[in-house]
Design a protein around this motif. Sequence first.
Motif, PDB file in Angstrom:
ATOM      1  N   VAL A  24      -1.616   0.192 -13.173  1.00  0.00           N
ATOM      2  CA  VAL A  24      -0.963   1.182 -12.322  1.00  0.00           C
ATOM      3  C   VAL A  24       0.383   0.652 -11.838  1.00  0.00           C
ATOM      4  CG1 VAL A  24      -1.138   2.421 -10.118  1.00  0.00           C
ATOM      5  CG2 VAL A  24      -3.142   2.213 -11.600  1.00  0.00           C
ATOM      6  N   GLN A  25       0.412  -0.632 -11.459  1.00  0.00           N
ATOM      7  CA  GLN A  25       1.636  -1.210 -10.910  1.00  0.00           C
ATOM      8  C   GLN A  25       1.527  -2.730 -10.924  1.00  0.00           C
ATOM      9  OE1 GLN A  25       3.694   0.967  -7.702  1.00  0.00           O
ATOM     10  NE2 GLN A  25       3.226  -0.814  -6.474  1.00  0.00           N
ATOM     11  N   HIS A  79      -0.565   6.049  -6.080  1.00  0.00           N
ATOM     12  CA  HIS A  79      -1.808   6.602  -5.545  1.00  0.00           C
ATOM     13  C   HIS A  79      -2.672   5.403  -5.187  1.00  0.00           C
ATOM     14  CE1 HIS A  79      -3.894   5.521  -9.237  1.00  0.00           C
ATOM     15  NE2 HIS A  79      -2.899   6.052  -9.901  1.00  0.00           N
ATOM     16  N   GLN A  80      -3.725   5.637  -4.475  1.00  0.00           N
ATOM     17  CA  GLN A  80      -4.544   4.494  -4.084  1.00  0.00           C
ATOM     18  C   GLN A  80      -5.910   4.520  -4.762  1.00  0.00           C
ATOM     19  OE1 GLN A  80      -4.435   3.762   0.133  1.00  0.00           O
ATOM     20  NE2 GLN A  80      -2.237   3.490   0.107  1.00  0.00           N
ATOM     21  N   LYS A 125      -8.444   1.505 -13.386  1.00  0.00           N
ATOM     22  CA  LYS A 125      -7.074   1.423 -12.877  1.00  0.00           C
ATOM     23  C   LYS A 125      -6.893   0.068 -12.199  1.00  0.00           C
ATOM     24  CE  LYS A 125      -6.335   5.811 -13.775  1.00  0.00           C
ATOM     25  NZ  LYS A 125      -6.353   6.040 -15.192  1.00  0.00           N
ATOM     26  N   VAL A 126      -5.839  -0.638 -12.598  1.00  0.00           N
ATOM     27  CA  VAL A 126      -5.643  -2.017 -12.165  1.00  0.00           C
ATOM     28  C   VAL A 126      -4.269  -2.190 -11.519  1.00  0.00           C
ATOM     29  CG1 VAL A 126      -5.534  -4.422 -12.945  1.00  0.00           C
ATOM     30  CG2 VAL A 126      -7.150  -2.837 -14.018  1.00  0.00           C
ATOM     31  N   LEU A 167       0.835  -1.206   0.000  1.00  0.00           N
ATOM     32  CA  LEU A 167       0.000   0.000   0.000  1.00  0.00           C
ATOM     33  C   LEU A 167       0.866   1.252   0.000  1.00  0.00           C
ATOM     34  CD1 LEU A 167      -2.743  -1.068   2.563  1.00  0.00           C
ATOM     35  CD2 LEU A 167      -2.971  -0.925   0.065  1.00  0.00           C
ATOM     36  N   ASN A 168       1.948   1.239   0.763  1.00  0.00           N
ATOM     37  CA  ASN A 168       2.840   2.401   0.828  1.00  0.00           C
ATOM     38  C   ASN A 168       3.568   2.655  -0.479  1.00  0.00           C
ATOM     39  OD1 ASN A 168       2.139   2.748   3.512  1.00  0.00           O
ATOM     40  ND2 ASN A 168       4.007   1.809   4.309  1.00  0.00           N
TER      41      ASN A 168
END
Length: 171
Positions: A142-143, A46-47, A113-114, A41-42
């Motif tokens: 996204v990542q 963005h979340q 966004k995935v 999460l960190n």
Amino acid sequence: MDLRSYVREVQDFPKQGIGYKDITPLLLSPEAMKQAVQFFLNQLPHQNIDKVVGIESRGFFFATLLAEKLNAGFIPVRKPGKLPHRTHREDYELEYGTDTLEIHEDAIQKGEKVLLHDDVLATGGTAAATCRLIEKCGGEIVQCNFLVELAGLNGKDKLRGYAVNSLITYN
């Protein structure tokens, strides 16, 4: 807490000469799992994540935890014939042949966004095929997250153009 200490190496599994990275000790520790989830999460830029994709089967463990924390949907990517609805398929190369992955056609809406998650990044073939499936559905990656990266196998090379984040890296 050093999460590396929660990954045990099993020699000659699944075949001679392989040093398998076993994450089950990490799964036995609620504290280690919480720390791993918080790390991921960190590391997000963005979340604002709509969906979290987990790759069969060990990618499901943390992908579902991340989806819950991000208030996002979870999407399983599976081997052929395991998903009950219409699917997109993607073939990919292995060191010893080819394999196929599938995703439900309606799992991702255009522009969502995935976040992709799997347990291990080795040669990158499975993750790259999953990225193609996500994009075939219209998703924006996204990542790509991995618990363990085996850097000597150069899996990141197949994921050029994507943000890649690994919790534990072995050279």
